[in-house]
Motif scaffolding. Structure first.
Motif, short mmCIF file in Angstrom:
data_model
loop_
_atom_site.label_atom_id
_atom_site.label_comp_id
_atom_site.label_asym_id
_atom_site.label_seq_id
_atom_site.Cartn_x
_atom_site.Cartn_y
_atom_site.Cartn_z
N LYS A 279 1.92 6.58 -6.99
CA LYS A 279 0.90 7.54 -7.41
C LYS A 279 1.41 8.96 -7.25
O LYS A 279 1.23 9.80 -8.14
N LEU A 280 2.07 9.25 -6.13
CA LEU A 280 2.64 10.59 -5.93
C LEU A 280 3.66 10.91 -7.01
O LEU A 280 3.71 12.03 -7.53
N ASP B 165 1.82 11.65 -10.23
CA ASP B 165 1.17 12.96 -10.15
C ASP B 165 2.19 14.08 -10.29
O ASP B 165 1.94 15.09 -10.96
N SER C 98 0.83 -1.20 0.00
CA SER C 98 0.00 0.00 0.00
C SER C 98 0.86 1.26 0.00
O SER C 98 0.61 2.20 -0.75
N GLY C 99 1.90 1.27 0.81
CA GLY C 99 2.81 2.41 0.86
C GLY C 99 3.53 2.61 -0.46
O GLY C 99 3.69 3.75 -0.94
N LYS D 291 1.10 4.11 -3.00
CA LYS D 291 0.91 5.54 -2.76
C LYS D 291 2.11 6.34 -3.26
O LYS D 291 1.95 7.41 -3.84
N GLY D 292 3.30 5.81 -3.03
CA GLY D 292 4.51 6.48 -3.51
C GLY D 292 4.54 6.55 -5.02
O GLY D 292 4.92 7.58 -5.61
#
Length: 83
Positions: free
Chosen positions: A43-44, A47, A36-37, A40-41
């Protein structure tokens, strides 16, 4: 066993941490949190790349418009000097 010997206690603590750490690292929940971490990394990162690409495109547009304006101004000056 000498209770005041720091080296012995460090060894015991190290062994306990290794055993507990091994169990924690192999746990399903730990893997889920790590994945999960990482997601998220990622995705960041995506972005941030998209935002940078957008800023770069906007800067290129501004640069192009400035060049066009400078060329127009130069051609107007050349026209006025000839007259």
């Amino acid at each position: 066993m000498n209770w005041k010997n720091e080296k012995v206690w460090c060894g015991v603590a190290g062994a306990a941490i290794a055993v507990i750490g091994g169990k924690v690292l192999k746990a399903k929940k730990t893997r889920e949190l790590a994945v999960s971490g990482l997601a998220k990394g990622m995705k960041l990162h995506a972005d941030a790349k998209a935002s940078f690409r957008s800023m770069k495109d906007e800067a290129a547009d501004i640069c192009y418009d400035a060049k066009q304006k400078a060329e127009e101004d130069a051609s107007e000056e050349a026209c006025c000097e000839q007259a």
